[in-house]
Design an enzyme around this catalytic site. Sequence first.
Site, PDB file in Angstrom:
ATOM      1  N   THR A   1      45.359  -5.249  -4.843  1.00  0.00           N
ATOM      2  CA  THR A   1      45.053  -4.008  -4.130  1.00  0.00           C
ATOM      3  C   THR A   1      45.715  -2.816  -4.802  1.00  0.00           C
ATOM      4  OG1 THR A   1      44.771  -5.166  -2.029  1.00  0.00           O
ATOM      5  CG2 THR A   1      45.265  -2.817  -1.912  1.00  0.00           C
TER       6      THR A   1
ATOM      7  N   HIS B   1      43.557  -1.681  -7.548  1.00  0.00           N
ATOM      8  CA  HIS B   1      42.407  -0.934  -7.051  1.00  0.00           C
ATOM      9  C   HIS B   1      42.795   0.500  -6.706  1.00  0.00           C
ATOM     10  CE1 HIS B   1      39.344  -4.071  -6.910  1.00  0.00           C
ATOM     11  NE2 HIS B   1      40.250  -4.902  -6.440  1.00  0.00           N
TER      12      HIS B   1
END
Length: 345
Positions: free
Chosen positions: A39, A42
């Site tokens: 994450t 990202h």
Amino acid sequence: MKAAVIVTPGQISIESVPDPTPGPRDVVVQVAGCGICGTDLHILDGEFAPAYPIVPGHEFAGTVVAAGRDVTELRVGDAVAVDPSLHCGECYQCRRARGNLCERWAAIGVTVSGGAAEFAVAPVKNCFPLPEGVAPGDAALIEPLSCAVRGFDVLPRRLGDHYLIYGAGTMGLMMLELAKRCGAASVSVVDPNPARLATAVRLGCSASAPSAAELTRARGWDVVIDCTGVQAAIDDGLGRVAPAGTFLQFGVSEYRTRATIEPYRIYNQEITVTGSMAVLHSFERAGELFAAGILDPEVFISHRFPLESYAEAIAQFRAGVGRKIEIVGLGEAAREPASAQVGHA
């Protein structure tokens, strides 16, 4: 205090930022360890975070150094792991006990400042008190473990099932450990990275290979779990689910990733394709499992970097070197945050 800041997509800076201040039902945590995961990549690449700059870090644990005036459950000096989930509790999904699908979904380290800093603020309800003997730095593993526990909540978990896991990074290895304890007849692991695959073997997988084509199971696998988010792995895994089996999409893909499914086969062989999103009523259980020794931190945490080396750490993570990479010792300085002057428990 010092913090790692993603200033804009692709740009990381170590900066001095204001010390966090606890609200009435918040605590300030002196961070002992903060894990890096997909994450964070990202967010760095311009996805997920609604606004920049942002202090990342949603996998963290540490020691309470300040508490809001209405906090009674914790005291200064308590060690805690933090569930980063910030569910509104009011929307349609929250009212149906699906907070991980909250229509106003937010998370520490994703939408608000996180644990890649000396100090971080968290609601007291999000804190799991660590039992004596559990190292706060190691306890940063509880957050990813809670995601894995949530993944198993959506699986059938029948005794004697055969599992195939794509990816031997942190999450794949956690899925391996949970599958072994859920009565799996076998757990096979696929990963092209020899070092990561060796760790799966060390943890006792039944079979391992760089490609599922090198494994043999004529009827397919009852449970196939993708922990990579990679299209090629997903496409391959969907084709290896046994009749009446389940495919779990656990790995986080890029938004543009597309996979190919065969609707007739799903119908004709009663295959279930499902997903698992973050944490849902699983953090407490993950904390208890961790305290009971389900994971060996020395196996799962392969590298520890100081805060000043955050950019280097995330670059190594992107390169696929190691397993769980942590930023450690963030709050080791003796000073208290300015907010600690208010509301000591």
